[in-house]
Write an enzyme that holds these catalytic residues in place. Structure first.
Site, mmCIF file in Angstrom:
data_model
loop_
_atom_site.group_PDB
_atom_site.id
_atom_site.type_symbol
_atom_site.label_atom_id
_atom_site.label_comp_id
_atom_site.label_asym_id
_atom_site.label_seq_id
_atom_site.Cartn_x
_atom_site.Cartn_y
_atom_site.Cartn_z
ATOM 1 N N HIS A 285 7.406 97.993 94.747
ATOM 2 C CA HIS A 285 8.562 98.879 94.570
ATOM 3 C C HIS A 285 9.853 98.163 94.955
ATOM 4 C CE1 HIS A 285 10.768 102.607 94.172
ATOM 5 N NE2 HIS A 285 11.373 102.316 95.317
ATOM 6 N N CYS B 165 11.615 100.992 88.559
ATOM 7 C CA CYS B 165 12.386 100.807 89.794
ATOM 8 C C CYS B 165 13.117 99.467 89.843
ATOM 9 C CB CYS B 165 11.520 101.011 91.028
ATOM 10 S SG CYS B 165 10.169 99.838 91.230
ATOM 11 N N ASP C 105 9.215 105.143 89.175
ATOM 12 C CA ASP C 105 8.618 105.615 87.921
ATOM 13 C C ASP C 105 8.246 104.466 86.982
ATOM 14 O OD1 ASP C 105 11.106 104.719 87.164
ATOM 15 O OD2 ASP C 105 11.717 106.566 86.148
#
Length: 155
Positions: free
Chosen positions: A140, A20, A17
């Site tokens: 990510h 991370c 979101d």
């Protein structure tokens, strides 16, 4: 303890979101402090607190950090305070100072059967039991923790 002794590492999926990196580091910091893994909502709260402290740390260390940030310093810090702004190397570096903990970043490579260390921060706070995060190469971060290996005791 060496990484070889700690393997295998277990990946903990972290919500993607925009927080991370901060969620992953906060998760690892909780484990390192001997606390239970934080729930998703607790991760969010801890991540936002860590983000605010990291932005403050940039300001505190401006003379040492301004040169390696992209663009205008004030704009960078203002953007980083926003909850969905992605973090990267500069933020990991500041996280290590805020938490006063070493942070090790891992990544899977085509030439390895497990994640490999690609960066280490905060070595001045020790080298044992770092906060471990896994970078996917595309923006990510997930948390990593050593798998618990149970051994039978001898009677």
């Amino acid at each position: 303890m060496s990484d070889r002794e700690l393997r295998p590492l277990r990946s903990i999926r972290i919500t993607g979101d925009g927080r991370c990196l901060f969620r992953s580091v906060a998760y690892g910091a909780c484990l390192r402090r001997g606390k239970h893994p934080p729930s998703d909502s607790a991760q969010k709260e801890l991540a936002d607190e860590l983000r605010a402290k990291v932005a403050d740390e940039f300001v505190k260390r401006r003379g040492d950090t301004e040169w390696f940030l992209e663009g205008n310093f004030e704009n960078y810090v203002r953007q980083m305070r926003k909850p969905h702004a992605w973090g990267g190397e500069p933020e990991l570096f500041m996280c290590s100072h805020v938490l006063r903990m070493p942070i090790t970043v891992y990544m899977y490579t085509s030439s390895s059967d497990g994640p490999r260390i690609i960066a280490e921060y905060g070595q001045e706070y020790g080298k044992d039991d770092p906060v471990r995060v896994l970078y996917d190469g595309y923006g990510h971060y997930d948390a990593l923790q050593p798998s618990v290996v149970r051994t039978q005791s001898r009677l």
